[in-house]
Design a protein around this motif. Structure first.
Motif, PDB file in Angstrom:
ATOM      1  N   ALA A   2      13.783   5.384 -76.151  1.00  0.00           N
ATOM      2  CA  ALA A   2      14.045   6.583 -75.360  1.00  0.00           C
ATOM      3  C   ALA A   2      15.239   7.297 -75.974  1.00  0.00           C
ATOM      4  O   ALA A   2      16.296   6.706 -76.181  1.00  0.00           O
ATOM      5  CB  ALA A   2      14.323   6.217 -73.914  1.00  0.00           C
ATOM      6  N   ASP A   3      15.036   8.545 -76.303  1.00  0.00           N
ATOM      7  CA  ASP A   3      16.117   9.356 -76.873  1.00  0.00           C
ATOM      8  C   ASP A   3      16.636  10.304 -75.804  1.00  0.00           C
ATOM      9  O   ASP A   3      15.862  10.847 -75.011  1.00  0.00           O
ATOM     10  CB  ASP A   3      15.613  10.201 -78.051  1.00  0.00           C
ATOM     11  N   ILE A   4      17.917  10.500 -75.794  1.00  0.00           N
ATOM     12  CA  ILE A   4      18.521  11.448 -74.856  1.00  0.00           C
ATOM     13  C   ILE A   4      19.086  12.580 -75.676  1.00  0.00           C
ATOM     14  O   ILE A   4      19.878  12.371 -76.605  1.00  0.00           O
ATOM     15  CB  ILE A   4      19.630  10.783 -74.014  1.00  0.00           C
ATOM     16  N   ASP A   5      18.632  13.765 -75.326  1.00  0.00           N
ATOM     17  CA  ASP A   5      19.088  14.959 -76.032  1.00  0.00           C
ATOM     18  C   ASP A   5      20.465  15.332 -75.480  1.00  0.00           C
ATOM     19  O   ASP A   5      20.608  15.641 -74.299  1.00  0.00           O
ATOM     20  CB  ASP A   5      18.085  16.092 -75.824  1.00  0.00           C
ATOM     21  N   THR A   6      21.457  15.278 -76.319  1.00  0.00           N
ATOM     22  CA  THR A   6      22.810  15.564 -75.851  1.00  0.00           C
ATOM     23  C   THR A   6      23.260  16.971 -76.202  1.00  0.00           C
ATOM     24  O   THR A   6      24.363  17.363 -75.877  1.00  0.00           O
ATOM     25  CB  THR A   6      23.804  14.557 -76.454  1.00  0.00           C
ATOM     26  N   GLY A   7      22.421  17.701 -76.854  1.00  0.00           N
ATOM     27  CA  GLY A   7      22.811  19.060 -77.234  1.00  0.00           C
ATOM     28  C   GLY A   7      22.594  20.040 -76.092  1.00  0.00           C
ATOM     29  O   GLY A   7      21.805  19.811 -75.173  1.00  0.00           O
ATOM     30  N   LYS A  14      35.198  29.392 -73.329  1.00  0.00           N
ATOM     31  CA  LYS A  14      36.146  30.461 -73.040  1.00  0.00           C
ATOM     32  C   LYS A  14      35.551  31.411 -72.008  1.00  0.00           C
ATOM     33  O   LYS A  14      34.540  32.047 -72.250  1.00  0.00           O
ATOM     34  CB  LYS A  14      36.434  31.231 -74.307  1.00  0.00           C
ATOM     35  N   GLY A  15      36.097  31.473 -70.896  1.00  0.00           N
ATOM     36  CA  GLY A  15      35.690  32.418 -69.878  1.00  0.00           C
ATOM     37  C   GLY A  15      34.370  32.068 -69.213  1.00  0.00           C
ATOM     38  O   GLY A  15      33.841  32.849 -68.456  1.00  0.00           O
ATOM     39  N   GLY A  16      33.833  30.867 -69.481  1.00  0.00           N
ATOM     40  CA  GLY A  16      32.547  30.525 -68.877  1.00  0.00           C
ATOM     41  C   GLY A  16      32.713  29.685 -67.636  1.00  0.00           C
ATOM     42  O   GLY A  16      33.789  29.230 -67.303  1.00  0.00           O
ATOM     43  N   LYS A  17      31.614  29.507 -66.969  1.00  0.00           N
ATOM     44  CA  LYS A  17      31.613  28.679 -65.774  1.00  0.00           C
ATOM     45  C   LYS A  17      31.521  27.213 -66.175  1.00  0.00           C
ATOM     46  O   LYS A  17      31.026  26.882 -67.241  1.00  0.00           O
ATOM     47  CB  LYS A  17      30.409  28.997 -64.916  1.00  0.00           C
ATOM     48  N   VAL A  18      31.916  26.372 -65.295  1.00  0.00           N
ATOM     49  CA  VAL A  18      31.781  24.944 -65.530  1.00  0.00           C
ATOM     50  C   VAL A  18      30.409  24.525 -65.013  1.00  0.00           C
ATOM     51  O   VAL A  18      30.105  24.699 -63.847  1.00  0.00           O
ATOM     52  CB  VAL A  18      32.873  24.159 -64.790  1.00  0.00           C
ATOM     53  N   ARG A  19      29.588  24.074 -65.927  1.00  0.00           N
ATOM     54  CA  ARG A  19      28.248  23.639 -65.553  1.00  0.00           C
ATOM     55  C   ARG A  19      28.062  22.182 -65.949  1.00  0.00           C
ATOM     56  O   ARG A  19      28.654  21.723 -66.910  1.00  0.00           O
ATOM     57  CB  ARG A  19      27.192  24.460 -66.278  1.00  0.00           C
ATOM     58  N   SER A  20      27.180  21.517 -65.224  1.00  0.00           N
ATOM     59  CA  SER A  20      26.899  20.122 -65.582  1.00  0.00           C
ATOM     60  C   SER A  20      25.928  20.090 -66.755  1.00  0.00           C
ATOM     61  O   SER A  20      25.111  20.994 -66.922  1.00  0.00           O
ATOM     62  CB  SER A  20      26.319  19.369 -64.382  1.00  0.00           C
ATOM     63  N   LYS A  21      26.057  19.051 -67.545  1.00  0.00           N
ATOM     64  CA  LYS A  21      25.166  18.902 -68.705  1.00  0.00           C
ATOM     65  C   LYS A  21      23.799  18.470 -68.223  1.00  0.00           C
ATOM     66  O   LYS A  21      23.674  17.569 -67.411  1.00  0.00           O
ATOM     67  CB  LYS A  21      25.692  17.831 -69.653  1.00  0.00           C
TER      68      LYS A  21
END
Length: 175
Positions: A2-7, A14-21
């Motif tokens: 099982a591979d997990i895509d971490t990209g 800079k100036g962006g919202k904090v979003r969950s991966k």
């Protein structure tokens, strides 16, 4: 695996919202398919190697009556299966002719007796009649059929009833 895509995904830019991966999962099914084929192969081989072995027994059709010529008593070996794995046999005479009743055990004794009598008569004319008594067991009958296969006796018959003369002959030995 099982591979997990971490990209990709969010993060502090800079100036962006904090979003969950967001992790996308991709399951590689190749090992599962390999395991499936291995199991299928194993079960196919295991099932063909573990076939039950059985003895073939030719039984005449009840509806079909076949005319046969009588067999001379001098060419017949009659085997009586008794209690406690005892075997009694007479050879060359009917029970009413006061024959010599011999007692043997399963194994080499009965095998030698069958082969000796077969040599005397000849394989073509030799006949064995097997008569289990009420005291004999199913195992005794199967063992006797095995002896017929081991000695390659082609002509034999199973008879489930004994004549009164045979009962008189066997009864003193059974007690």
């Amino acid at each position: 695996m099982a591979d997990i895509d971490t990209g990709g995904g969010g993060g502090k830019h800079k100036g962006g919202k904090v979003r969950s991966k967001k992790g996308s999962t991709r399951v590689d099914m190749t090992p599962m398919v390999d395991l499936g084929f291995l199991l299928i192969t194993f079960f196919i081989l295991a099932s063909t190697l573990s076939k039950p072995s059985s003895m073939t027994l030719n039984v005449p059709d009840k509806t079909e009556k076949v005319e046969t010529e009588p067999i001379k008593a001098s060419k017949v070996m009659t085997i009586f299966l008794g209690k406690e794995n005892q075997i009694y046999y007479i050879f060359g005479k009917a029970a009413n002719e006061d024959p010599e009743l011999k007692t043997v055990q399963f194994g080499p004794e009965i095998r030698n007796a069958i082969q000796e009598n077969k040599r005397k008569i000849g394989e073509k004319d030799f006949v064995v009649v097997i008569k289990p008594t009420k005291e004999s067991t199913y195992k005794n009958l199967v063992d006797m059929l095995d002896e017929m296969a081991i000695t390659k006796t082609k002509r034999y018959a199973l008879v489930d009833q004994m004549t009164p003369d045979e009962n008189k002959l066997i009864d003193p030995k059974m007690k």
